[in-house]
Design a protein around this motif. Structure first.
Motif, PDB file in Angstrom:
ATOM      1  N   GLY A  72      16.928  11.524   6.244  1.00 41.79           N
ATOM      2  CA  GLY A  72      17.738  11.078   5.118  1.00 41.79           C
ATOM      3  C   GLY A  72      18.003   9.587   5.054  1.00 41.79           C
ATOM      4  O   GLY A  72      18.728   9.126   4.171  1.00 41.79           O
ATOM      5  N   LEU A  73      17.418   8.800   5.943  1.00 41.91           N
ATOM      6  CA  LEU A  73      17.623   7.345   5.908  1.00 41.91           C
ATOM      7  C   LEU A  73      16.770   6.676   4.833  1.00 41.91           C
ATOM      8  O   LEU A  73      17.123   5.606   4.335  1.00 41.91           O
ATOM      9  CB  LEU A  73      17.289   6.714   7.264  1.00 41.91           C
ATOM     10  N   LEU A  74      15.660   7.287   4.500  1.00 45.76           N
ATOM     11  CA  LEU A  74      14.741   6.780   3.481  1.00 45.76           C
ATOM     12  C   LEU A  74      14.356   7.917   2.555  1.00 45.76           C
ATOM     13  O   LEU A  74      14.547   9.087   2.873  1.00 45.76           O
ATOM     14  CB  LEU A  74      13.438   6.261   4.121  1.00 45.76           C
ATOM     15  N   ARG A  75      13.773   7.543   1.444  1.00 48.09           N
ATOM     16  CA  ARG A  75      13.231   8.518   0.504  1.00 48.09           C
ATOM     17  C   ARG A  75      11.757   8.181   0.305  1.00 48.09           C
ATOM     18  O   ARG A  75      11.428   7.035  -0.022  1.00 48.09           O
ATOM     19  CB  ARG A  75      13.992   8.404  -0.805  1.00 48.09           C
ATOM     20  N   GLU A  76      10.881   9.138   0.552  1.00 47.54           N
ATOM     21  CA  GLU A  76       9.456   8.901   0.325  1.00 47.54           C
ATOM     22  C   GLU A  76       9.137   9.149  -1.140  1.00 47.54           C
ATOM     23  O   GLU A  76       9.507  10.170  -1.709  1.00 47.54           O
ATOM     24  CB  GLU A  76       8.604   9.810   1.201  1.00 47.54           C
ATOM     25  N   VAL A  77       8.453   8.183  -1.752  1.00 48.23           N
ATOM     26  CA  VAL A  77       8.045   8.291  -3.153  1.00 48.23           C
ATOM     27  C   VAL A  77       6.515   8.267  -3.170  1.00 48.23           C
ATOM     28  O   VAL A  77       5.904   7.261  -2.836  1.00 48.23           O
ATOM     29  CB  VAL A  77       8.599   7.125  -4.000  1.00 48.23           C
ATOM     30  N   VAL A  78       5.917   9.403  -3.520  1.00 43.72           N
ATOM     31  CA  VAL A  78       4.461   9.506  -3.565  1.00 43.72           C
ATOM     32  C   VAL A  78       4.028   9.166  -4.985  1.00 43.72           C
ATOM     33  O   VAL A  78       4.346   9.896  -5.919  1.00 43.72           O
ATOM     34  CB  VAL A  78       3.994  10.926  -3.164  1.00 43.72           C
ATOM     35  N   VAL A  79       3.325   8.050  -5.139  1.00 46.51           N
ATOM     36  CA  VAL A  79       2.900   7.637  -6.476  1.00 46.51           C
ATOM     37  C   VAL A  79       1.466   8.066  -6.775  1.00 46.51           C
ATOM     38  O   VAL A  79       1.084   8.186  -7.933  1.00 46.51           O
ATOM     39  CB  VAL A  79       3.061   6.114  -6.694  1.00 46.51           C
ATOM     40  N   GLU A  80       0.692   8.274  -5.739  1.00 47.61           N
ATOM     41  CA  GLU A  80      -0.670   8.786  -5.850  1.00 47.61           C
ATOM     42  C   GLU A  80      -0.945   9.564  -4.571  1.00 47.61           C
ATOM     43  O   GLU A  80      -0.234   9.390  -3.585  1.00 47.61           O
ATOM     44  CB  GLU A  80      -1.675   7.640  -5.983  1.00 47.61           C
ATOM     45  N   ALA A  81      -1.972  10.370  -4.579  1.00 50.45           N
ATOM     46  CA  ALA A  81      -2.253  11.201  -3.409  1.00 50.45           C
ATOM     47  C   ALA A  81      -2.393  10.363  -2.138  1.00 50.45           C
ATOM     48  O   ALA A  81      -2.010  10.789  -1.061  1.00 50.45           O
ATOM     49  CB  ALA A  81      -3.514  12.017  -3.638  1.00 50.45           C
ATOM     50  N   SER A  82      -2.906   9.163  -2.259  1.00 56.19           N
ATOM     51  CA  SER A  82      -3.131   8.339  -1.072  1.00 56.19           C
ATOM     52  C   SER A  82      -2.157   7.164  -0.962  1.00 56.19           C
ATOM     53  O   SER A  82      -2.369   6.264  -0.155  1.00 56.19           O
ATOM     54  CB  SER A  82      -4.571   7.806  -1.087  1.00 56.19           C
ATOM     55  N   ARG A  83      -1.102   7.152  -1.766  1.00 53.05           N
ATOM     56  CA  ARG A  83      -0.172   6.021  -1.721  1.00 53.05           C
ATOM     57  C   ARG A  83       1.272   6.491  -1.781  1.00 53.05           C
ATOM     58  O   ARG A  83       1.706   7.088  -2.751  1.00 53.05           O
ATOM     59  CB  ARG A  83      -0.432   5.070  -2.880  1.00 53.05           C
ATOM     60  N   SER A  84       1.995   6.189  -0.697  1.00 62.95           N
ATOM     61  CA  SER A  84       3.423   6.489  -0.620  1.00 62.95           C
ATOM     62  C   SER A  84       4.204   5.211  -0.394  1.00 62.95           C
ATOM     63  O   SER A  84       3.743   4.316   0.313  1.00 62.95           O
ATOM     64  CB  SER A  84       3.736   7.427   0.552  1.00 62.95           C
ATOM     65  N   TYR A  85       5.366   5.162  -0.990  1.00 60.81           N
ATOM     66  CA  TYR A  85       6.325   4.089  -0.739  1.00 60.81           C
ATOM     67  C   TYR A  85       7.537   4.719  -0.080  1.00 60.81           C
ATOM     68  O   TYR A  85       7.836   5.896  -0.305  1.00 60.81           O
ATOM     69  CB  TYR A  85       6.753   3.411  -2.044  1.00 60.81           C
TER      70      TYR A  85
END
Length: 143
Positions: A72-85
């Motif tokens: 819960g310290l970060l939130r993963e945002v998947v914008v494309e199958a091979s790219r996460s922020y």
């Protein structure tokens, strides 16, 4: 003077999330949380770590980011199958993703109205809804 307080704060933050405050986790937490909310890829954070003389592998950065997300310290945002922020802002909000530059930008939750969501599959419930609006630079017109 600010460094010890930040270091102590990161130790407390990791412990509260159920993570052992190892040297590498603390160093990465310092890089992630020192300057307010931000979006970062594992590769970007790894580059920052190397610049800061933090001896850490890319695999360790990935593992740590996923551990921070799961706790819960970060939130993963998947914008494309091979790219996460990885987003340090864990509150409810949405994103613009600028495909031309690879930039992820926050949209406050109140700026998007969601309605008429479909019923979830039987035996499940909707946990959250995240909107990613993909944008590109508009072509310049001669005028």
């Amino acid at each position: 003077m600010d460094r010890p307080r930040t270091h102590t704060h990161n130790i407390e933050r990791l412990k509260a999330a159920g993570l052992r405050p190892t040297r590498q986790r603390l160093a990465l937490a310092q890089l992630l949380f020192a300057n307010g909310d931000r979006h970062v890829t594992a590769e970007q954070l790894h580059g920052e770590a190397l610049e800061a003389k933090v001896p850490v592998s890319l695999a360790t950065v990935y593992n740590t980011l996923h551990q921070f997300s799961e706790s819960g310290l970060l939130r993963e945002v998947v914008v494309e199958a091979s790219r996460s922020y990885f987003d340090t802002n864990t509150g409810t909000h949405h994103h613009f993703f600028a495909a031309d530059s690879g930039t992820l930008m926050d949209i406050p939750a109140g700026e998007i109205t969601l309605g008429d969501l479909p019923l979830p599959p039987e035996g499940t419930r909707i946990d959250s809804v995240e909107v990613i609006i993909r944008v590109r630079r508009a072509p310049q017109t001669a005028g």
